[in-house]
Structures are given as structure tokens and as C-alpha cells.
Design an enzyme around this catalytic site. Structure first.
Site, short mmCIF file in Angstrom:
data_model
loop_
_atom_site.label_atom_id
_atom_site.label_comp_id
_atom_site.label_asym_id
_atom_site.label_seq_id
_atom_site.Cartn_x
_atom_site.Cartn_y
_atom_site.Cartn_z
N SER A 64 0.46 -6.33 0.61
CA SER A 64 0.34 -7.03 2.06
C SER A 64 -0.83 -7.80 1.90
O SER A 64 -1.84 -7.81 1.45
CB SER A 64 0.07 -5.92 3.17
OG SER A 64 -1.24 -5.35 3.01
N ASP A 65 -0.79 -8.95 3.15
CA ASP A 65 -1.94 -9.71 3.22
C ASP A 65 -2.86 -8.74 3.97
O ASP A 65 -2.54 -7.66 4.54
CB ASP A 65 -1.75 -10.99 4.12
CG ASP A 65 -2.49 -12.14 3.94
OD1 ASP A 65 -3.66 -11.74 3.27
OD2 ASP A 65 -2.23 -13.14 4.27
N CYS A 66 -3.93 -9.01 4.07
CA CYS A 66 -5.19 -8.20 4.51
C CYS A 66 -5.02 -7.82 5.99
O CYS A 66 -5.14 -8.84 6.97
CB CYS A 66 -6.63 -8.69 4.13
SG CYS A 66 -6.70 -8.81 2.23
#
Length: 713
Positions: free
Chosen positions: A239-241
Site C-alpha cells: 500500500s501507499d503510506c
């Protein structure tokens, strides 16, 4: 080590873990499991244009500048250098027990999103607006980062952000990008497909936004039907952060963190950059996820770690710290900067005759700015040669005096402790008046264009408001122009800026992007003729008055060179050089029996045009592709290098874009009296189109092939 061998080792290791241990490994900051000999590991590491945020490392030109080189071999070579430095840092840090963030070998790069809107702040991180150029550059970067040594990958690359992600930054945590199947498959997916199927990228990162209603880190169609289904991706998904936290806090598609864990893990998001997977055991206890799901993701992650040789002794362990910022890599950064700079205008003043100028003024807020060298997602260069330093060093050696003046603040209309807007302008005017030539160093930096949440002032969301320089810089240029002294503009930005208002008065305009640590050295050599600018625009430079759809509109109509109907300031692929290559001859490699179905001619712009009129020949190239041999010559007595670009337009299809699309490219160099011969392969896909249903077909009756040095036919 093969993937099958690595997976078997991973399966055996995960089978020995308790539930709690396996669950803990799905976090980006995975803790140690001492009883199994597993050290802690932090998956979050950056390498957009050099090892980033981990101290000193060679800083290459920003990604958009690398795209401007149109040189996949160069990008592959510098990616190998980045991988070596990352592994060297990992070895050194690990030997001191430091396994914290940014010090690992799973690199969250490249960013292969499409730079579809010139206002997007993160466009600087991409390889431009064209799907084919982005795919080729992305693959070159990935294969360089993942180069094997002693049977293991040096580093693991990650293609991001999947998918349909390019602003607006201010809304990215809650935004739903609505996209048609045609635009999805024609524009937003091709680079990801190439990076998965051709470059075998080890990881894919999901975007923050939703796409057509589903969050990109839990998207059934994107992640399972396409990525793991049709493309057979075998690596891990990250996932992106804090993107999974957005499920319940911003997108409101789940009610609580445990629901978000269930949705993301259930769709195949193996690794969480953020805090939500810290609730993974809660979700398990509530019956929302299974042990099998946890183990499946853990196996994928440990497969990557085995492929990297992190549990075995190998030659990778012997890569010394001395490679970090070494002379070889600095010279490669210099070469990349030279190839990236795009000459937008030159009335003949460049290259400068060093015997003609006794005093030169270097004026502007980006003259002595390190920020204007490095862009975002950067490391600390071993040395940072600013534009001022590069020019001053050259001038000092050649007995040319330099007057420096900041000229204005980068953007602020009310600078702290400065009494009025034009506080610095007068000094800039004085410097110009007392010089033979003024070099204006203007533009932006990552504080004005970049990621949402970065430091920012005038444009706090990260996106630009328009395509003009900040007002303070406009005033500076106008006042210097009034002196009547000849001036050159150096524009340091990561995105298109409309400088057309100054084109008539400026003797030359050079787009330097964010050129990296050796940028000042490269730019000085270009100005004085020790090197020639070689870059080509990987994005259209619009007029500020051009009609550009709202940044929230993800339809491609009216966007980029493929769909524009208005005339831009400078077209995609444009870039001048010192000297000129001429395409002397072009030959299509086809059977003799099919030559009657092909027309070859040269136009008034000295570009070549091949028309395929035969239906039979069209069907043949749409199935197998075609090779085009190009012969280039030059009339200049120095070696001239340029990027040959080949564009294709399918005829007779209602699905074709309004303008021809890039289908092949490559650098060609020639010397006086020599012929440079290069063969380009145009892939079969270039002769197909994408319909409204997202299906790609060969539905034309013929095709036009254009061979030249920009998208202008």
C-alpha cells in the site's frame, strides 16, 4: 536463486511462525523474529533518482529529466549504480545494527504514473506524459535496480502508484478517479503492464485514491483480474503510506480499522505502509481474516527477501561503501544531466564564445540553490554544484568576471525582514547593467511543486495553480530585459512552464529540470560548448492560455500531445542541439512482395513519412510489428547526438487518438563524413487501437509512420 526455490524456502520459514509472528511481518517495519534468525527489516526505501533519505548518495537528475534523455541504456546504467549504492549502504548500516527506514534494499521506485496534467506537483517524479516512453524508461530502471549478482537481485524495484493516479494532490486521500475503459487500457495501464510482463518488477504499490469507486489498495479488478490474473504478477503488493487507513477515515468505505484490514488483505495487499495492519490480530480474532490469508502474504514477502539474498552469503555482501558517491557515479550523473537539458530556444548565442565575454551576471533565485538541483525524493549529493558554482568555476578558469545577484525571492510576495516586493530586483538590474551578458536562473523547487504534505507555501497542496513563473520572478525578468543587455534563461522546474512571454527577448532558453548534484557542472559545459544539450521534452509545454481540462477530470480528451487540438508552446519531443542531424535515408524492412503497399517520402521539415496503404501489409505489421532502418548524417565538424523518434497513426479506425503516438525512439550520433545507421523495431501493439470496451484490436485499414526528431510531423 529462482522464484520457485525462493518461494519454497519462504513457505518453510513461514510454516514455523506463530500467528503473531507471521502477522507482524506484513508491516513495513517488520520486527525481528530472533528464534528463527530473522532480523528486523524496514521495507520503506526510496530510489527515485538515487538512494534517497539515507544520507549521502549520488543524486542523478530528477526522473522527469531522465525521461528527457530518451536514453534507456543510460537509465539502465544509472539504475545499476543506484542499486550498488543502496546495497553498499545496507551492508554498512546493517553491520552497525541499523536496519531502520530508508536503509534497506526494497526500493519504492520507479513512479510510472502518467504526467497527464502539467499542474500536477508530483509529475516531476514520472517519466512524462506518454505511455510508451514511460514504459520503456520504467523497464530500464527496473532491470537496472534488479540486476542479479551471484544469483540474487541487488535490489527489488516497485512500480507505483497502481493505478490511475496523477493528482489532485489536495484530494488524493479521498478522491475517486473516474476513468473510461478506453483511457484505462490506452493510457494508464500500459506502463504497468510492461513493467510487470517485460521487466518482471518485484513489487507494485497501490495508489491512495479510488478508481471507479474501489480503493486502489483493495481493487478487485485492478489487483486480481488484471495484475495477478491477466498479467500473472507473482511479486508482492504494497500500500501507499497510510492508504489503508484512508479506507475508513477518508473514503468511508469501511467503518473501522479491522474492516479495512479485512478488505485490503482479502484483495491481496500483502504489505502495509502505515499503521492499519497493526490491527491485523484484532481482525483475525473478529473472524474478518484467516490465518491462510496472513500466511499467503507473508510467503510473498519472504520470497522477495530470499530473492535478495538477505538470508544467504553472497557477493552482494562484499559491495563496499566506497561505491557511494564514487567518481564513476558522479560522472554518470554529469552525463545524465547533459543529456537531460532541453534547449528550447537559441538564436545562435549558444554555445557562448568565452573570448567575447569579459563579465557575466548570474541572477535569480535558483542560481545558488541546492533545492533546484535535487527535486524531491532525493539523497544528499556528495557535492552539490549549483548553477552559479558551475558557471563561476568555468569563468574563473577562463578569466571571466562573474557578478551574482539573487534578484528576487523564489516566490514570496512578502519576504520576511524585507521591506518591499522588489527588494532584491535592483541588485539584479545593477548586475546585468555591469555585465556583457546576464544568465537568469529561474523556476521552482520541490517546495513549490511536489507531494501533498511536503513543505510548501504558495502551492501548499503540491499542485501548481497555473503554468507561469511566480510573480516575483516575472518582475525580475522584465526588469533585467529593460536594461537592454543580452540575457539567457535557465529554467529549473520539474514540470512545464510557459516562458513564451520572454521568448522574443531572451537570446536562449534552456530547460534544466532538477539536474542533480552535478547539474551546475553540466549546465556550465553546455553554455560554453564543452557539451551539447541533448534532451527532448517528455511532456508538452503548453501555453498558459491553452484549454486544459480540470485536474480532477481523468478523461484524456484535450490532454497531452496525443489528444491536444490546440497548438502548444513547445511540442512533446522537442529539443534543439548544437549542430543538426539529418535523416538521409529510411528503409522499412518488409518482404519485396509487399512494397507496392507502402509509400515513402520526405516532407518540407526534412522528416520522413511512411504510409502503409495495403490492408494485407497493415494486418502483417499489426501482428508482427515492423523494423525501420534510419541513416543519419551531419554537416557539422563535431559529433552531433539526437533522439530519433518514430510515431504511428492507425488509419481507418474511429478508436485512434487525434494525433500520432510515439512507437519507437533511440539516440543516434554522427560525425562529419560518417553515416550513423540504426534499426528501430516498432512493436505490433503500435498498429492497434483501444475501443470503448477497453479491448485492443487491429481495426484499421492502414497506417502512417512518421520519423523525425519531435512529435511535430
Amino acid at each position: 536463486m529462482t522464484r520457485e526455490e525462493a518461494r519454497k524456502k519462504a513457505e518453510d520459514l513461514v510454516s514455523q511462525m506463530t500467528l503473531e509472528e507471521a502477522a507482524s511481518q506484513l508491516r513495513y517495519d517488520a520486527p525481528a523474529i530472533e528464534r528463527l534468525g530473522i532480523p528486523e527489516y524496514n521495507w520503506w526505501n526510496e530510489a527515485l533518482h538515487g538512494v534517497a533519505r539515507a544520507g549521502v548518495a549520488t543524486c542523478f537528475p530528477q526522473a522527469i529529466g531522465l525521461a528527457a534523455t530518451f536514453d534507456t541504456e543510460l537509465v539502465h546504467e544509472l539504475a545499476e549504480a543506484i542499486a550498488l549504492e543502496a546495497r553498499a549502504k545496507y551492508n554498512a548500516y546493517s553491520s552497525h545494527g541499523d536496519r531502520t527506514q530508508y536503509k534497506g534494499v526494497t526500493m519504492w521506485a520507479p513512479n510510472i504514473n502518467i504526467f497527464r496534467d502539467p499542474r500536477w506537483g508530483r509529475g516531476q517524479e514520472t517519466f512524462g506524459e506518454d505511455p510508451f516512453l514511460t514504459a520503456q524508461m520504467g523497464c530500464a530502471m527496473i532491470t537496472g535496480l534488479q540486476k542479479e549478482k551471484d544469483g540474487y537481485m541487488t535490489t527489488a524495484a516497485c512500480a507505483k502508484h497502481f493505478a490511475v493516479h496523477s493528482g489532485p494532490e489536495a484530494l488524493r486521500h479521498e478522491f475517486d478517479a473516474k476513468v473510461s475503459k478506453k483511457d484505462l487500457w490506452e493510457t494508464y495501464l500500459p506502463a504497468f503492464e510492461a513493467c510487470v510482463k517485460e521487466a518482471c518488477v518485484e513489487a507494485v504499490m497501490g495508489a491512495y485514491n479510488r478508481t471507479n469507486g474501489e480503493p486502489c489498495c483493495a481493487h478487485e479488478y485492478l489487483m486480481n483480474a488484471i495484475l495477478r490474473g491477466e498479467w500473472e504478477f507473482e511479486g508482492h503488493y504494497v500500500s501507499d503510506c497510510w492508504a489503508i487507513r484512508d479506507f475508513h477515515e477518508k473514503h468511508h468505505i469501511t467503518k473501522e480499522p479491522e474492516d479495512s484490514v479485512s478488505l485490503a488483505l482479502g484483495k491481496g495487499c500483502d504489505l502495509n505502509c502505515g499503521c492499519t495492519y497493526q490491527r491485523i490480530l484484532n481482525a483475525y480474532e473478529q473472524g474478518k481474516i484467516t490465518r491462510e490469508q496472513i500466511d499467503a502474504s507473508a510467503v510473498k514477502l519472504f520470497t522477495t527477501r530470499y530473492l535478495l539474498g538477505l538470508f544467504d552469503q553472497s557477493a552482494l555482501d562484499e559491495i563496499p561503501y566506497s561505491v557511494v558517491g564514487c567518481r564513476k557515479h558522479l560522472n554518470l550523473a554529469y552525463k545524465a544531466a547533459v543529456e537531460s537539458c532541453v534547449l528550447l530556444k537559441n538564436d545562435g548565442i549558444l554555445p557562448l564564445d568565452k573570448t567575447k565575454y569579459h563579465t557575466i551576471a548570474v541572477i535569480g533565485p535558483n542560481s545558488d540553490s541546492v533545492a533546484a538541483l535535487v527535486g524531491n525524493y532525493n539523497g544528499t549529493p556528495p557535492r552539490a554544484v549549483t548553477l552559479l558554482q558551475g558557471i563561476s568555476n568555468f569563468c574563473f578558469k577562463n578569466n571571466i568576471e562573474v557578478h551574482y545577484a539573487q534578484g528576487c525571492h523564489l516566490f514570496d510576495n512578502t519576504p520576511p525582514k524585507k521591506p518591499h516586493l522588489g527588494y532584491f530586483v535592483t541588485e539584479g538590474v545593477i548586475a546585468a547593467q555591469n555585465s556583457d551578458l546576464a544568465i537568469l536562473c529561474v523556476g521552482l523547487d520541490a517546495g513549490l511543486e511536489g507531494e501533498q504534505g511536503d513543505r510548501g507555501n504558495q502551492f501548499p497542496s503540491g499542485d501548481k495553480l497555473d503554468l507561469l513563473l511566480p510573480e516575483t520572478q516575472q518582475i525580475l525578468i522584465e526588469e533585467v530585459a529593460k536594461t537592454g543587455k543580452p540575457f539567457i534563461i535557465l529554467n529549473a522546474t520539474g514540470s512545464p512552464i510557459d516562458l513564451s512571454a520572454y521568448e522574443e527577448q531572451a537570446r536562449a532558453i534552456l530547460q534544466v529540470w532538477y539536474p542533480g548534484g552535478e547539474g551546475g557542472r553540466a549546465v556550465a559545459d553546455i553554455l560554453f560548448g564543452n557539451a551539447s544539450p541533448q534532451g527532448k521534452l517528455p511532456v508538452t509545454f503548453y501555453y498558459n492560455e491553452n484549454t486544459i481540462p480540470d485536474i480532477t477530470d481523468y478523461a484524456m480528451k484535450g490532454r497531452t500531445y496525443r489528444y491536444m487540438t490546440e497548438k502548444p508552446w513547445k511540442p512533446f519531443g522537442f529539443g534543439l542541439t548544437y549542430g543538426e542531424l539529418e535523416i538521409e535515408r529510411v528503409e522499412a524492412v518488409i518482404p519485396e512482395s509487399e512494397r507496392d503497399g507502402l509509400i515513402l517520402k520526405k516532407n518540407e521539415r526534412k522528416n520522413w513519412h511512411i504510409r502503409i496503404e495495403s490492408q494485407k501489409l497493415y494486418e502483417q505489421v499489426a501482428e508482427k510489428g515492423i523494423e525501420i532502418t534510419v541513416v543519419c548524417t551531419t554537416k557539422y565538424d563535431t559529433c552531433v547526438s539526437d533522439a530519433v523518434q518514430i510515431y504511428v497513426r492507425v488509419n481507418g479506425s474511429e478508436n485512434e487518438s487525434p494525433n500520432a503516438k510515439l512507437a519507437a525512439f533511440g539516440r543516434v550520433s554522427a560525425k562529419l563524413g560518417e553515416k550513423a545507421v540504426k534499426t528501430f523495431r516498432i512493436p505490433a501493439k503500435a498498429f492497434t487501437t483501444v475501443g470503448n470496451d477497453g479491448e485492443r484490436t487491429a481495426d484499421g485499414v492502414g497506417a502512417d509512420i512518421f520519423i523525425g526528431f519531435s512529435s511535430e510531423q
